[in-house]
Design a protein around this motif. Structure first.
Motif, PDB file in Angstrom:
ATOM      1  N   LEU A  19      52.635-126.075 -16.016  1.00 47.74           N
ATOM      2  CA  LEU A  19      52.579-124.617 -15.801  1.00 47.74           C
ATOM      3  C   LEU A  19      51.658-124.055 -16.769  1.00 47.74           C
ATOM      4  O   LEU A  19      50.459-123.310 -16.294  1.00 47.74           O
ATOM      5  CB  LEU A  19      53.749-123.924 -15.361  1.00 47.74           C
ATOM      6  N   LEU A  64      47.807-123.722 -15.181  1.00 47.08           N
ATOM      7  CA  LEU A  64      47.871-122.735 -14.204  1.00 47.08           C
ATOM      8  C   LEU A  64      47.455-121.432 -15.205  1.00 47.08           C
ATOM      9  O   LEU A  64      47.316-120.308 -14.754  1.00 47.08           O
ATOM     10  CB  LEU A  64      48.992-122.415 -13.527  1.00 47.08           C
ATOM     11  N   LEU A  65      47.815-121.496 -16.442  1.00 51.07           N
ATOM     12  CA  LEU A  65      48.048-120.164 -17.248  1.00 51.07           C
ATOM     13  C   LEU A  65      46.929-120.242 -18.355  1.00 51.07           C
ATOM     14  O   LEU A  65      46.175-119.357 -18.548  1.00 51.07           O
ATOM     15  CB  LEU A  65      49.304-119.679 -17.798  1.00 51.07           C
ATOM     16  N   PRO A  91      38.943-115.911 -13.829  1.00 49.15           N
ATOM     17  CA  PRO A  91      40.301-114.801 -14.393  1.00 49.15           C
ATOM     18  C   PRO A  91      41.278-115.330 -14.260  1.00 49.15           C
ATOM     19  O   PRO A  91      42.427-114.769 -14.507  1.00 49.15           O
ATOM     20  CB  PRO A  91      39.827-113.685 -13.396  1.00 49.15           C
ATOM     21  N   SER A  92      41.605-116.337 -13.141  1.00 53.04           N
ATOM     22  CA  SER A  92      43.173-116.598 -12.807  1.00 53.04           C
ATOM     23  C   SER A  92      43.060-118.174 -12.325  1.00 53.04           C
ATOM     24  O   SER A  92      42.133-118.539 -11.801  1.00 53.04           O
ATOM     25  CB  SER A  92      43.814-115.631 -11.976  1.00 53.04           C
ATOM     26  N   ALA A  93      44.257-118.688 -12.121  1.00 57.37           N
ATOM     27  CA  ALA A  93      44.285-119.896 -11.223  1.00 57.37           C
ATOM     28  C   ALA A  93      43.943-119.766  -9.951  1.00 57.37           C
ATOM     29  O   ALA A  93      43.462-120.556  -9.223  1.00 57.37           O
ATOM     30  CB  ALA A  93      45.746-120.529 -11.574  1.00 57.37           C
ATOM     31  N   VAL A  94      44.253-118.467  -9.442  1.00 64.13           N
ATOM     32  CA  VAL A  94      43.760-118.261  -7.837  1.00 64.13           C
ATOM     33  C   VAL A  94      42.271-118.494  -7.706  1.00 64.13           C
ATOM     34  O   VAL A  94      41.946-118.930  -6.932  1.00 64.13           O
ATOM     35  CB  VAL A  94      44.313-116.717  -7.290  1.00 64.13           C
ATOM     36  N   LEU A 112      41.008-121.895  -7.732  1.00 70.07           N
ATOM     37  CA  LEU A 112      41.531-122.768  -6.476  1.00 70.07           C
ATOM     38  C   LEU A 112      40.311-123.416  -5.550  1.00 70.07           C
ATOM     39  O   LEU A 112      40.440-124.399  -5.224  1.00 70.07           O
ATOM     40  CB  LEU A 112      42.437-121.808  -5.455  1.00 70.07           C
ATOM     41  N   ASN A 113      39.241-122.473  -5.643  1.00 69.47           N
ATOM     42  CA  ASN A 113      38.092-123.105  -4.658  1.00 69.47           C
ATOM     43  C   ASN A 113      37.315-124.416  -5.365  1.00 69.47           C
ATOM     44  O   ASN A 113      37.210-125.216  -4.626  1.00 69.47           O
ATOM     45  CB  ASN A 113      37.088-122.107  -4.438  1.00 69.47           C
ATOM     46  N   THR A 152      40.612-127.223  -6.609  1.00 70.67           N
ATOM     47  CA  THR A 152      41.810-127.261  -5.452  1.00 70.67           C
ATOM     48  C   THR A 152      42.783-128.477  -5.929  1.00 70.67           C
ATOM     49  O   THR A 152      43.901-128.069  -6.002  1.00 70.67           O
ATOM     50  CB  THR A 152      41.146-127.597  -4.042  1.00 70.67           C
ATOM     51  N   VAL A 154      44.635-127.817  -9.117  1.00 72.60           N
ATOM     52  CA  VAL A 154      45.746-126.604  -9.028  1.00 72.60           C
ATOM     53  C   VAL A 154      46.919-127.344  -8.349  1.00 72.60           C
ATOM     54  O   VAL A 154      47.949-127.078  -8.696  1.00 72.60           O
ATOM     55  CB  VAL A 154      45.184-125.483  -8.243  1.00 72.60           C
ATOM     56  N   LYS A 155      46.803-127.985  -7.264  1.00 75.04           N
ATOM     57  CA  LYS A 155      47.743-128.688  -6.558  1.00 75.04           C
ATOM     58  C   LYS A 155      48.614-129.834  -7.420  1.00 75.04           C
ATOM     59  O   LYS A 155      49.703-129.856  -7.113  1.00 75.04           O
ATOM     60  CB  LYS A 155      47.321-129.456  -5.155  1.00 75.04           C
ATOM     61  N   LEU A 174      50.979-128.153  -9.674  1.00 71.92           N
ATOM     62  CA  LEU A 174      52.069-127.605  -8.701  1.00 71.92           C
ATOM     63  C   LEU A 174      53.093-128.833  -8.561  1.00 71.92           C
ATOM     64  O   LEU A 174      54.347-128.751  -8.462  1.00 71.92           O
ATOM     65  CB  LEU A 174      51.709-126.992  -7.348  1.00 71.92           C
ATOM     66  N   ARG A 175      52.202-130.057  -8.086  1.00 71.88           N
ATOM     67  CA  ARG A 175      53.160-131.258  -8.042  1.00 71.88           C
ATOM     68  C   ARG A 175      53.778-131.659  -9.383  1.00 71.88           C
ATOM     69  O   ARG A 175      55.053-132.145  -9.190  1.00 71.88           O
ATOM     70  CB  ARG A 175      52.256-132.409  -7.896  1.00 71.88           C
TER      71      ARG A 175
END
Lengths: 170, 430
Positions: free
Chosen positions: B106, B110-111, B120-123, B126-127, B130, B133-134, B137-138
């Motif tokens: 994490l 992601l941080l 600016p962020s993991a969001v 994402l593009n 991808t 980021v996944k 999470l896995r």
């Protein structure tokens, strides 16, 4: 953003209409966030735990690992809707509910060690899923204080409304 | 006068801030202000039975929950004169591998990573990233799964108990973890690849080697617990003497205590573990450390992110053997206390650094409890590097946003266990 107490007429009907308005086709999932040891902060978890009795495959809480659950849902075929339920400072009366749709979820959330809801919502969106956050205004966050009266009432109402929606769509 | 204000830091997750006071471009002071109210856990547990204490203290944190549980159990077992059964010990090692995977994946991906890749962020990442980021999470999910399998729950598991384990994980569950760990090796190597490809900014780098502390894992292993603490200057000490070396003190602007060693700051965390125990690594983790380690690790806290990435490889590679060792043993009975009055200190490595739990028991009840968290030990060190970062970036004529990002990146590199570390700085100009 829909706020339960601001709706004219029956608040429960207003909330039902708001959630039905957000929900897309396919099954509805509920993911309850929060910390039950900190009184009303655990409201989302309590809603999810209530619904889990009837919908064990569609209702999850912090205790089930939220990020992994989101990843699993995102990898399932077909459309679905995920409602994150969390205690949130709305600057409203305790127990007030607000429904925040995906496009209004702040992507710069202040969170350190939990994956931001905005990221989970974005992942769901990319896999064709709808999501929204159902926010509940807490009354107290005192350690081990238990859930306050107004928030308990909201948990019951929200659980009933979501139960109705899940019966219809799942 | 100008202020750089950072919102929200704390002893654990919570609220605090950083204030950088500027006079023109000269940095006058940097303070790490902790606003989160003290949780007073040490007072709360006074008079409790040991078994109630070890269930209560992990509530300090829902992230390092197993580190707190393990440190408390270790302290209590020493105080009660208990030697835990070998199988309990091995299962605790396994649960710590799970926590490392969960937390390091994490934090790194992601941080911390968005800082270095310019998002600016993991969001926002994402593009373009991808799969990564996944992947994060896995990995987090897998870490959570190991924690749940061993401790009973993802958060605040109650299986680890004083003198043993409530319920040991079954063979099938362990075989599944073992199989999955083989599959996920490429995922953790990808994390290293990403961080190794970053040219680490030098704005936080000091010109002399820093001091790093970590536990000295037993049997010359690389692991997350120990009865001695290693210092990067070659010295070490018995964890029972932790107070002499961490020198906790209170400062006016903060609810969190601070630590100094020989009146100087020091760093705990993955970077410290690699510096102090990295030579004990085996497998691909050892190769990766050898390939990517250089002297800058001793001077620049940003390498903590790369150290965490390599630690992910270590944890993943360690799982098969850890599972085999647990599976090979029958479930033993719990060990019972041999005394009811005594004292003991448990030291473990939480993902973000060394965690001490010290207990003094009197007639079977907690008389004194003292907990020193890694973030509290790092606070003074963070201030040093924040000040240096602000000074250098301002001297180079960097703009407000760049300075803000630099400060946030430095604070985040320590993986502080504080809410808001992903969104720290607000710049105010007078």
């Amino acid at each position: 953003m829909h706020k339960l107490r601001h709706t004219p007429g029956d608040p429960e009907e207003g909330l039902r209409a708001a959630l039905e308005g957000v929900a897309g086709p396919g099954p509805v999932y509920v993911l309850g966030l929060g910390y039950v040891d900190k009184a009303d902060d655990g409201a989302g978890v309590l809603v999810a735990e209530t619904l889990k009795k009837t919908f064990p495959r569609f209702s999850y809480s912090e205790h089930d690992g939220v990020e992994g659950t989101v990843l699993d849902i995102s990898e399932r075929d077909g459309p679905a809707t995920v409602f994150f339920v969390d205690a949130t400072e709305l600057h409203e009366a305790p127990g007030t509910v607000a429904v925040v749709p995906r496009d209004m979820i702040n992507d710069r959330e202040i969170t350190t060690h939990r994956v931001a809801v905005a990221l989970m919502a974005a992942i769901l969106e990319r896999s064709g899923k709808t999501s929204a956050v159902i926010c509940i205004q807490p009354g107290t966050l005192e350690f081990r204080a238990g859930t306050s009266g107004q928030v308990s009432s909201t948990i019951e109402t929200l659980s009933r409304v979501l139960h109705h929606l899940m019966l219809k769509q799942n | 006068m100008t202020e750089l204000n950072v919102h929200s830091l704390a002893r654990v997750e919570g609220h605090g801030g950083i204030t950088v006071t500027l006079d023109g471009k000269k940095v006058k002071s940097v303070t790490l202000d902790i606003h989160e109210g003290p949780r007073l856990i040490e007072q709360l547990v006074r008079g409790m039975k040991p078994e109630d204490d070890v269930n209560t203290v992990p509530r300090i944190c829902a992230i390092c929950t197993l580190s707190h549980k393990f440190a408390a159990i270790r302290g209590m077992e020493k105080a009660l004169g208990i030697t835990p059964p070998e199988k309990a010990h091995l299962t605790r090692e396994l649960m710590m591998l799970g926590e490392s995977i969960e937390s390091n994946s994490l934090h790194t991906m992601l941080l911390a990573l968005p800082d270095f890749l310019g998002y600016p962020s993991a969001v926002a990442m994402l593009n373009d990233y991808t799969d990564d980021v996944k992947r994060a999470l896995r990995l987090k999910k897998f870490g959570n799964h190991i924690m749940e399998t061993t401790s009973g729950r993802i958060v605040h598991g109650e299986n680890p108990i004083i003198g043993g384990f409530g319920k040991y994980p079954g063979k099938k569950a362990l075989e599944d973890i073992k199989a999955k760990s083989h599959e996920m090796i490429p995922d953790v190597k990808r994390v290293v690849e990403l961080f190794a490809g970053i040219e680490m900014p030098k704005y936080a780098e000091v010109d002399k080697d820093k001091v790093f502390m970590s536990v000295d894992a037993p049997k010359k292993k690389y692991h997350m617990y120990g009865d001695r603490t290693l210092i990067s200057n070659g010295k070490d000490f018995d964890v029972e003497d932790y107070k002499k070396y961490t020198n906790e003190r209170v400062v006016a602007h903060s609810f969190a205590k601070r630590s100094l060693y020989n009146e100087k700051t020091f760093m705990v965390g993955a970077n410290a573990r690699m510096i102090n125990m990295g030579k004990r690594l085996g497998g691909e983790a050892a190769d990766l450390l050898k390939e990517h380690y250089d002297k800058a690790w001793l001077r620049n806290p940003l390498y903590n992110d790369l150290a965490q990435a390599i630690e992910l490889v270590w944890a993943m590679e360690s799982l098969p053997e850890a599972c085999d060792r647990v599976m090979a043993m029958d479930d033993p009975p719990h060990e019972q206390p041999t005394r009811l009055t005594g004292s003991g200190t448990g030291a473990v490595e939480a993902p973000r650094g060394t965690l001490y739990h010290h207990y003094e028991l009197k007639d079977g009840l907690v008389d004194v409890a003292d907990i020193i968290t890694p973030t509290a030990q790092n606070l003074d060190d963070i201030e040093i590097h924040l000040k240096l970062t602000a000074e250098r970036m301002l001297a180079e004529g960097k703009g407000t946003d760049e300075v803000r990002l630099g400060l946030e990146t430095v604070a985040r590199a320590y993986d502080p266990c504080i809410s808001c570390a992903t969104h720290l700085v607000t710049l105010k100009r007078a």
